[in-house]
Design a protein around this motif. Structure first.
Motif, PDB file in Angstrom:
ATOM      1  N   UNK A 145       0.871  -1.185   0.000  1.00  0.00           N
ATOM      2  CA  UNK A 145       0.000   0.000   0.000  1.00  0.00           C
ATOM      3  C   UNK A 145       0.900   1.224   0.000  1.00  0.00           C
ATOM      4  N   UNK A 146       0.732   2.079  -0.983  1.00  0.00           N
ATOM      5  CA  UNK A 146       1.571   3.262  -1.128  1.00  0.00           C
ATOM      6  C   UNK A 146       1.249   4.224   0.015  1.00  0.00           C
ATOM      7  N   UNK A 147       2.236   4.523   0.858  1.00  0.00           N
ATOM      8  CA  UNK A 147       1.978   5.443   1.965  1.00  0.00           C
ATOM      9  C   UNK A 147       1.606   6.842   1.454  1.00  0.00           C
ATOM     10  N   UNK A 148       0.580   7.402   2.028  1.00  0.00           N
ATOM     11  CA  UNK A 148       0.131   8.741   1.617  1.00  0.00           C
ATOM     12  C   UNK A 148       1.210   9.799   1.861  1.00  0.00           C
ATOM     13  N   UNK A 149       2.107   9.527   2.806  1.00  0.00           N
ATOM     14  CA  UNK A 149       3.158  10.496   3.129  1.00  0.00           C
ATOM     15  C   UNK A 149       4.512  10.112   2.513  1.00  0.00           C
ATOM     16  N   UNK A 150       4.495   9.285   1.480  1.00  0.00           N
ATOM     17  CA  UNK A 150       5.756   8.882   0.847  1.00  0.00           C
ATOM     18  C   UNK A 150       6.501  10.144   0.398  1.00  0.00           C
ATOM     19  N   UNK A 151       7.810  10.236   0.680  1.00  0.00           N
ATOM     20  CA  UNK A 151       8.557  11.456   0.356  1.00  0.00           C
ATOM     21  C   UNK A 151       8.591  11.805  -1.132  1.00  0.00           C
ATOM     22  N   UNK A 162      -1.430  16.765  -7.292  1.00  0.00           N
ATOM     23  CA  UNK A 162      -1.888  15.568  -8.007  1.00  0.00           C
ATOM     24  C   UNK A 162      -0.769  14.525  -7.942  1.00  0.00           C
ATOM     25  N   UNK A 163      -0.536  13.969  -6.736  1.00  0.00           N
ATOM     26  CA  UNK A 163       0.612  13.077  -6.555  1.00  0.00           C
ATOM     27  C   UNK A 163       0.462  11.751  -7.297  1.00  0.00           C
ATOM     28  N   UNK A 164       1.545  11.331  -7.963  1.00  0.00           N
ATOM     29  CA  UNK A 164       1.615  10.004  -8.556  1.00  0.00           C
ATOM     30  C   UNK A 164       2.945   9.369  -8.152  1.00  0.00           C
ATOM     31  N   UNK A 165       2.949   8.061  -8.102  1.00  0.00           N
ATOM     32  CA  UNK A 165       4.150   7.332  -7.716  1.00  0.00           C
ATOM     33  C   UNK A 165       5.141   7.366  -8.888  1.00  0.00           C
ATOM     34  N   UNK A 166       6.356   7.857  -8.660  1.00  0.00           N
ATOM     35  CA  UNK A 166       7.350   7.869  -9.733  1.00  0.00           C
ATOM     36  C   UNK A 166       7.765   6.446 -10.118  1.00  0.00           C
ATOM     37  N   UNK A 167       8.106   6.267 -11.380  1.00  0.00           N
ATOM     38  CA  UNK A 167       8.542   4.957 -11.847  1.00  0.00           C
ATOM     39  C   UNK A 167       9.733   4.415 -11.081  1.00  0.00           C
ATOM     40  N   UNK A 168      10.637   5.284 -10.668  1.00  0.00           N
ATOM     41  CA  UNK A 168      11.824   4.834  -9.941  1.00  0.00           C
ATOM     42  C   UNK A 168      11.438   4.186  -8.608  1.00  0.00           C
ATOM     43  N   UNK A 169      10.366   4.635  -7.992  1.00  0.00           N
ATOM     44  CA  UNK A 169       9.899   4.019  -6.737  1.00  0.00           C
ATOM     45  C   UNK A 169       9.390   2.605  -7.022  1.00  0.00           C
ATOM     46  N   UNK A 170       8.657   2.439  -8.115  1.00  0.00           N
ATOM     47  CA  UNK A 170       8.176   1.102  -8.483  1.00  0.00           C
ATOM     48  C   UNK A 170       9.359   0.176  -8.785  1.00  0.00           C
ATOM     49  N   UNK A 171      10.340   0.679  -9.539  1.00  0.00           N
ATOM     50  CA  UNK A 171      11.502  -0.135  -9.868  1.00  0.00           C
ATOM     51  C   UNK A 171      12.320  -0.503  -8.633  1.00  0.00           C
ATOM     52  N   UNK A 172      12.399   0.406  -7.673  1.00  0.00           N
ATOM     53  CA  UNK A 172      13.098   0.114  -6.430  1.00  0.00           C
ATOM     54  C   UNK A 172      12.426  -1.032  -5.685  1.00  0.00           C
ATOM     55  N   UNK A 182      -0.002   2.926 -16.366  1.00  0.00           N
ATOM     56  CA  UNK A 182      -1.106   3.600 -15.695  1.00  0.00           C
ATOM     57  C   UNK A 182      -0.592   4.204 -14.391  1.00  0.00           C
ATOM     58  N   UNK A 183      -0.955   5.439 -14.088  1.00  0.00           N
ATOM     59  CA  UNK A 183      -0.458   6.056 -12.853  1.00  0.00           C
ATOM     60  C   UNK A 183      -1.134   5.469 -11.614  1.00  0.00           C
ATOM     61  N   UNK A 184      -0.420   5.568 -10.508  1.00  0.00           N
ATOM     62  CA  UNK A 184      -0.991   5.191  -9.215  1.00  0.00           C
ATOM     63  C   UNK A 184      -0.585   6.252  -8.208  1.00  0.00           C
ATOM     64  N   UNK A 185      -1.314   6.311  -7.106  1.00  0.00           N
ATOM     65  CA  UNK A 185      -1.080   7.389  -6.153  1.00  0.00           C
ATOM     66  C   UNK A 185      -1.160   6.951  -4.711  1.00  0.00           C
ATOM     67  N   UNK A 186      -1.281   7.933  -3.815  1.00  0.00           N
ATOM     68  CA  UNK A 186      -1.320   7.656  -2.383  1.00  0.00           C
ATOM     69  C   UNK A 186      -2.448   6.692  -2.024  1.00  0.00           C
ATOM     70  N   UNK A 187      -2.131   5.777  -1.130  1.00  0.00           N
ATOM     71  CA  UNK A 187      -3.065   4.790  -0.581  1.00  0.00           C
ATOM     72  C   UNK A 187      -3.498   3.717  -1.568  1.00  0.00           C
ATOM     73  N   UNK A 188      -2.990   3.720  -2.805  1.00  0.00           N
ATOM     74  CA  UNK A 188      -3.284   2.626  -3.730  1.00  0.00           C
ATOM     75  C   UNK A 188      -2.599   1.356  -3.234  1.00  0.00           C
ATOM     76  N   UNK A 189      -3.277   0.233  -3.378  1.00  0.00           N
ATOM     77  CA  UNK A 189      -2.655  -1.046  -3.060  1.00  0.00           C
ATOM     78  C   UNK A 189      -2.157  -1.655  -4.361  1.00  0.00           C
ATOM     79  N   UNK A 190      -0.851  -1.852  -4.423  1.00  0.00           N
ATOM     80  CA  UNK A 190      -0.206  -2.396  -5.613  1.00  0.00           C
ATOM     81  C   UNK A 190       0.215  -3.831  -5.348  1.00  0.00           C
ATOM     82  N   UNK A 191       0.105  -4.671  -6.360  1.00  0.00           N
ATOM     83  CA  UNK A 191       0.570  -6.051  -6.267  1.00  0.00           C
ATOM     84  C   UNK A 191       1.707  -6.224  -7.272  1.00  0.00           C
ATOM     85  N   UNK A 192       2.873  -6.580  -6.742  1.00  0.00           N
ATOM     86  CA  UNK A 192       4.077  -6.811  -7.535  1.00  0.00           C
ATOM     87  C   UNK A 192       4.232  -8.315  -7.718  1.00  0.00           C
TER      88      UNK A 192
END
Length: 101
Positions: free
Chosen positions: A9-15, A24-34, A60-70
């Protein structure tokens, strides 16, 4: 066949949200790759020195509080293929290749 799967679950307070993008926060690709790299290291039992990221698609973009499955599965040439989903939506996919022998 999936070798490793993990939800996050992407933390809403992710730096990363501070600069990507305010209002309009979205998770950067580098965070997903990490996250993918961390999972691959656990699966392979150590650092991935010399591995390459290949054929990455951010779909597709994702944002705060989204639950991602890797998910990681066997890939080409001894590597790993990965996918990231948010519900029924594919967020990203790609591969990791080990160094040539």
């Amino acid at each position: 066949m999936t070798l490793f799967e993990q939800a996050w679950r992407v933390p809403a307070d992710h730096p990363a949200f501070a600069g990507h993008f305010p209002g309009h926060p979205i998770v950067p690709g580098v965070v997903l790759l990490d996250r993918v790299a961390q999972m691959a290291q656990r699966l392979r039992g150590g650092p991935l020195a010399g591995w390459q990221v290949t054929q990455v698609k951010f779909l597709s973009p994702c944002g705060p509080d989204d639950e991602l499955v890797f998910a990681l599965r066997d890939g080409a040439r001894g590597g790993l293929a990965f996918s990231v989903h948010c519900g029924d939506r594919e967020v990203a996919s790609g591969g990791l290749l080990p160094p040539a022998p």
